[in-house]
Design an enzyme around this catalytic site. Structure first.
Site, PDB file in Angstrom:
ATOM      1  N   ASP A  55      24.260 -37.491   6.882  1.00 14.01           N
ATOM      2  CA  ASP A  55      25.593 -36.890   6.834  1.00 14.01           C
ATOM      3  C   ASP A  55      26.454 -37.420   5.701  1.00 14.01           C
ATOM      4  O   ASP A  55      27.179 -36.658   5.054  1.00 14.01           O
ATOM      5  CB  ASP A  55      26.308 -37.034   8.178  1.00 14.01           C
ATOM      6  N   MET A 109      23.082 -39.913  11.104  1.00 11.67           N
ATOM      7  CA  MET A 109      21.955 -40.732  10.667  1.00 11.67           C
ATOM      8  C   MET A 109      21.470 -41.676  11.770  1.00 11.67           C
ATOM      9  O   MET A 109      22.122 -41.835  12.801  1.00 11.67           O
ATOM     10  CB  MET A 109      22.346 -41.542   9.433  1.00 11.67           C
ATOM     11  N   HIS A 110      20.316 -42.261  11.535  1.00 12.26           N
ATOM     12  CA  HIS A 110      19.777 -43.413  12.284  1.00 12.26           C
ATOM     13  C   HIS A 110      19.243 -43.107  13.682  1.00 12.26           C
ATOM     14  O   HIS A 110      18.567 -43.940  14.272  1.00 12.26           O
ATOM     15  CB  HIS A 110      20.815 -44.535  12.410  1.00 12.26           C
TER      16      HIS A 110
END
Length: 491
Positions: free
Chosen positions: A237, A78-79
């Site tokens: 995830d 992520m991110h």
């Protein structure tokens, strides 16, 4: 029919081939490099992700009837900030989830914009790993690159773009950007303006199980798959791993001991921790969840074993940690090797060994690392308990969960029962299950979970050992506050 799950991780992509019963027919893993151009920075080249998927899928389906592949679903790290230009070319290496360069931007958002305002707009406050601070960093430090941005994407969404040509993102992954109005599932116009970007630069939003498109013809030929293969939006995830462990429904819990560590609590309704120590995100099942995320979990043990002890025989290092040692260790470890997110939100925090003496052994240090990660997970669990959530059991997944010793430590530190899934394939399993729902093999995510996820083993806390660990945890809780003022000077 057959389904492909993609787990786009930090060190490698893992591909799964599943049938409708959830049986894993084949797996393929392709590694790629991770770059640390400056201390605290963490980057990857999205082209490496593309190349790994394009090389891995033909290997995955070799020997199977590829015409039976109906859908693909991805779970991914992520991110990460993936910036594309007007020609959909990657502008710069992706700035990853565990990158710590944005402390100034995080301070600006949390202190000048204000945590209360951020929480009202996005249900979360700023953390160094989130995407919005990275955009602000890029605007300030790389203005020429920033001016070229035509689309902002997340890692697994870039793979979905490669497969379908569609700029897409699901709500669970978008929740971690600090750009989404999580409650109302739409981009926050005020946050976009704050970052100097427009909604036109953002991908289209989908539920995780929704179809974003089918394979582009040239991609289908290269992969050896039918053009009719549906690609679902997939999930971040942690949400994908939660689907893979059946963590759906109000109050269901999953703990992951992967590179990072998470405690994931599913909820039917939207809710926010008033102190924002836990993230309030959308879930891949169409509902919501609270999540505590620590940046270094199993990676702490990997660091100790491989970088410090120069061994890959993890079991041998854990073998001297006998029953009588549990709950008795005099050494403590703060697992903040990359700074920390939940619940302390401190980019300056550092990994620390405390309490060593002349009789401290190699095994004591190994045990301290395993226990330190468990104590840090409990920090987030205690926040959840303070919100009135009565968590008595949890699923347990991730590479660290393969250690019987670590499982036992976790169960007793947390004082909850831990269930291990029969098939533990992480985000890739969840991605494939989302693809099944996308293709109509199951009518809903919850029904897919009920049918496909089974428990292989339950680890129960032991009252005497739990009492010992309760005392050790209370001592652990005093260490970070005592050192908090020291860490900035070390940085």
């Amino acid at each position: 029919m057959l389904y492909i799950g993609i787990d786009l991780g930090t060190s490698a992509v893992k591909l799964l081939l599943l049938d409708e019963s959830g049986a894993v027919l084949n797996t393929v893993s392709k590694e790629y490099p991770l770059s640390f151009p400056h201390p605290g920075w963490s980057e990857q080249n999205p082209e490496d992700w593309r190349a790994a998927v394009m090389a891995g899928v033909p290997e995955l389906v070799a020997g199977f009837d590829a015409t039976q592949v109906a859908g693909i679903g991805a779970g991914g790290q992520m991110h990460g900030l993936v910036a594309l230009d007007a020609d959909d070319k990657v502008i710069r290496p992706a700035i990853l989830w565990n990158d710590g360069r944005t402390s100034a931007e995080v301070d600006y958002l949390n202190n000048e914009i204000g945590k209360e305002r951020l929480s009202a707009l996005t249900a979360n406050i700023a953390f160094a790993g989130f995407t919005a601070p990275k955009i602000l960093w890029m605007r300030k430090n790389e203005p020429e690159n920033f001016a070229r941005i035509a689309k902002i994407m997340l890692p697994k969404d870039y793979i979905n773009y490669v497969l379908t040509g569609v700029h897409c993102c699901d709500y669970s992954d978008a929740s971690g950007m600090l750009l989404l109005d999580v409650k109302n599932k739409r981009w926050s116009a005020e946050m976009l303006e704050m970052c100097g970007i427009t909604e036109a630069q953002m991908p289209r939003l989908f539920e995780s199980y929704e179809c974003v498109g089918t394979l582009k013809s040239e991609i289908a030929r290269a992969l050896g798959l039918p053009e009719s293969v549906k690609v679902c939006a997939g999930a971040g995830d942690n949400a994908a791993a939660a689907i893979g462990t059946g963590t759906v429904g109000d109050g269901a819990c999953n703990i992951s001991l992967g590179t990072s560590g998470t405690i994931f609590i599913s909820s039917d309704g939207f809710g926010v921790d008033p102190n924002n120590a836990l993230h309030a995100f959308a879930h891949a099942d169409g509902h919501y969840h609270l999540m505590g995320c620590m940046l270094s979990a199993a990676s702490c043990n990997k660091w100790l074993m491989e970088d410090i002890f120069s061994t890959t025989d993890y079991s041998a290092e854990q073998a001297p940690i006998k029953d009588e040692k549990l709950g008795e260790n005099h050494v403590y470890f703060l697992p903040y090797l990359m700074g920390e997110r939940s619940p302390i939100n401190d980019t300056d925090a550092r990994g620390t060994l405390v309490g060593m003496t002349m009789d401290t052994t190699r095994a004591d240090i190994t045990q301290a690392v395993l226990e330190g990660v468990a104590f840090a997970i409990r920090d987030s669990l205690e926040v959840a308990r303070s919100l009135g959530l009565d968590i008595r059991r949890s699923m347990l997944c991730g590479g660290g969960a393969k250690s019987p010793l670590w499982r036992r430590i976790m169960a007793n530190v947390l004082n909850i029962e831990l269930d291990l899934p029969v098939t533990e394939q992480g985000p890739g399993m969840g991605g494939a299950m989302l693809a099944m729902v996308c293709c109509g093999a199951y009518p809903s995510v919850r029904e897919a979970c009920a049918k496909l996820v089974k428990v292989s083993e339950t680890v129960k806390p032991e009252p005497e050992l739990t009492a010992k660990y309760e005392k050790r945890y209370q001592a652990f809780r005093q260490i970070y506050p005592a050192l908090k003022g020291v860490f900035p000077a070390l940085s």
